[in-house]
Design an enzyme around this catalytic site. Structure first.
Site, PDB file in Angstrom:
ATOM      1  N   ASP A  74      34.218  34.820  48.670  1.00 48.07           N
ATOM      2  CA  ASP A  74      34.788  35.103  47.360  1.00 48.07           C
ATOM      3  C   ASP A  74      35.057  36.596  47.203  1.00 48.07           C
ATOM      4  O   ASP A  74      34.191  37.429  47.480  1.00 48.07           O
ATOM      5  CB  ASP A  74      33.812  34.651  46.258  1.00 48.07           C
ATOM      6  N   LYS A 104      41.201  36.726  43.050  1.00 50.43           N
ATOM      7  CA  LYS A 104      41.432  36.638  41.608  1.00 50.43           C
ATOM      8  C   LYS A 104      42.534  37.582  41.134  1.00 50.43           C
ATOM      9  O   LYS A 104      42.700  38.679  41.670  1.00 50.43           O
ATOM     10  CB  LYS A 104      40.130  36.950  40.855  1.00 50.43           C
ATOM     11  N   HIS A 135      40.982  36.221  36.593  1.00 48.31           N
ATOM     12  CA  HIS A 135      39.665  36.847  36.591  1.00 48.31           C
ATOM     13  C   HIS A 135      39.031  36.893  35.201  1.00 48.31           C
ATOM     14  O   HIS A 135      37.832  36.645  35.039  1.00 48.31           O
ATOM     15  CB  HIS A 135      39.771  38.263  37.167  1.00 48.31           C
TER      16      HIS A 135
END
Length: 326
Positions: A74, A104, A135
């Site tokens: 991530d 994101k 985000h």
């Protein structure tokens, strides 16, 4: 996910380093649990988080995680480490298709979604990401990031993000830091045709957010927990109740916190740049918490409630308290 077998899978054109990865992963009893999203895709239960990791450490952390058996990484444009993440993936030798990669959309790119994903893909040196998240539900003016647009909000941003799915550049789309109020607004919008696959939110025993998690479940939205350990120097590490559970299992408090999250039904993103801790955070197979232990940990927030990431730094309120983000 990786097959449970002692034989190394025969994959055409696999590199020696990738073959070594498969061999080590099969020997190690690493976490293989996944959660099925509303798109049918399966997201690995444990991923490596890279928020707040220092420059120069991320590449090695990603490489170490993938070599240790992780298949979920991530990152975010705002973290400033997408390039290092991409380099770490390449250095690991693990085939791209074996990795779940999330990034994101940053707040001041909301009016430039198509350009934003292209920038992230270039940084990551990959043709696609498995999950692209908004985000924050905050559309900041690119010319003045201390202000939000007066003619655009996150509903407009989501409309543009939906267009990415057919491009092949993103496999799934979702949101992050959305409470109930903002999710209701998004889901009720006429332009919303795709329900977010994921809502990535802060989740740990000090901030369990049962109302928000329940709401997401009711809408078919999977929750991913960031800061599942309560962030660096977490006060959770000092709690006798958690230490006793960890001791009874022969595990660390960190492992207990991650197992709690996984058993509660959400994916978790522990952050570390230390190879030993990266491996330990992934060692969740072969043991579990009892219902009584889960219930005990569920009560932690009553005397030890805290939130790592607030919204005071933004020009718009994101978290609305009781019943919304708790």
């Amino acid at each position: 996910m990786l097959p449970v077998s002692r034989a190394i899978p025969k994959i055409p054109n696999i590199t020696n380093s990738a073959r070594n990865f498969f061999s080590k992963s099969i020997i190690m009893a690493t976490t293989s649990k996944t959660y099925k999203l509303n798109t049918g895709a399966e997201i690995p239960a444990v991923g490596l988080g890279t928020w707040q990791s220092k420059p120069g450490q991320v590449e090695k952390a990603v490489e170490a995680a993938l070599r240790a058996g992780y298949t979920h990484i991530d990152t975010a444009y705002a973290y400033g480490n997408e390039k290092e993440v991409g380099q770490g993936i390449k250095a690991s030798g693990v085939p791209r298709e074996k990795i779940w990669l999330t990034t994101k959309l940053d707040n001041d790119w909301h009016k430039h979604v198509a350009e934003a994903i292209d920038t992230s893909l270039k940084n990551l040196d990959t043709p696609y990401v498995d999950l692209y998240l908004m985000h924050w539900p905050a559309s900041l003016d690119k010319q003045n990031p201390k202000q939000v647009y007066n003619d655009w909000d996150f509903v407009d941003t989501w409309r543009e993000m939906q267009k990415l799915v057919d491009t092949g550049k993103v496999k799934n789309i979702g949101v992050s830091n959305f409470g109930v109020k903002n999710l209701e607004k998004l889901l009720s919008a006429e332009s919303t045709k795709i329900v977010p696959a994921v809502n990535q939110i802060e989740l740990h025993p000090g901030n369990p957010s049962p109302n928000l998690v329940k709401f997401c479940e009711s809408k078919g939205i999977h929750c991913t927990g960031y800061s599942p350990l309560g962030s660096s120097d977490s006060p959770l590490y000092k709690l006798d109740s958690l230490a006793k559970v960890a001791e009874s299992k022969g595990k660390t408090v960190q492992q207990v916190l991650l197992q709690w999250g996984v058993q509660k039904g959400w994916s978790v993103l522990p952050k570390s740049v230390t190879e030993e801790r990266i491996k330990a955070n992934f060692d969740l197979d072969g043991w579990s918490l009892t219902d009584e232990e889960i219930a005990q940990i569920d009560e932690v927030h009553k005397e030890n409630s805290f939130k790592v990431c607030g919204d005071s730094w933004l020009p718009v309120k994101i978290f609305f308290g009781a019943g919304d983000s708790d």
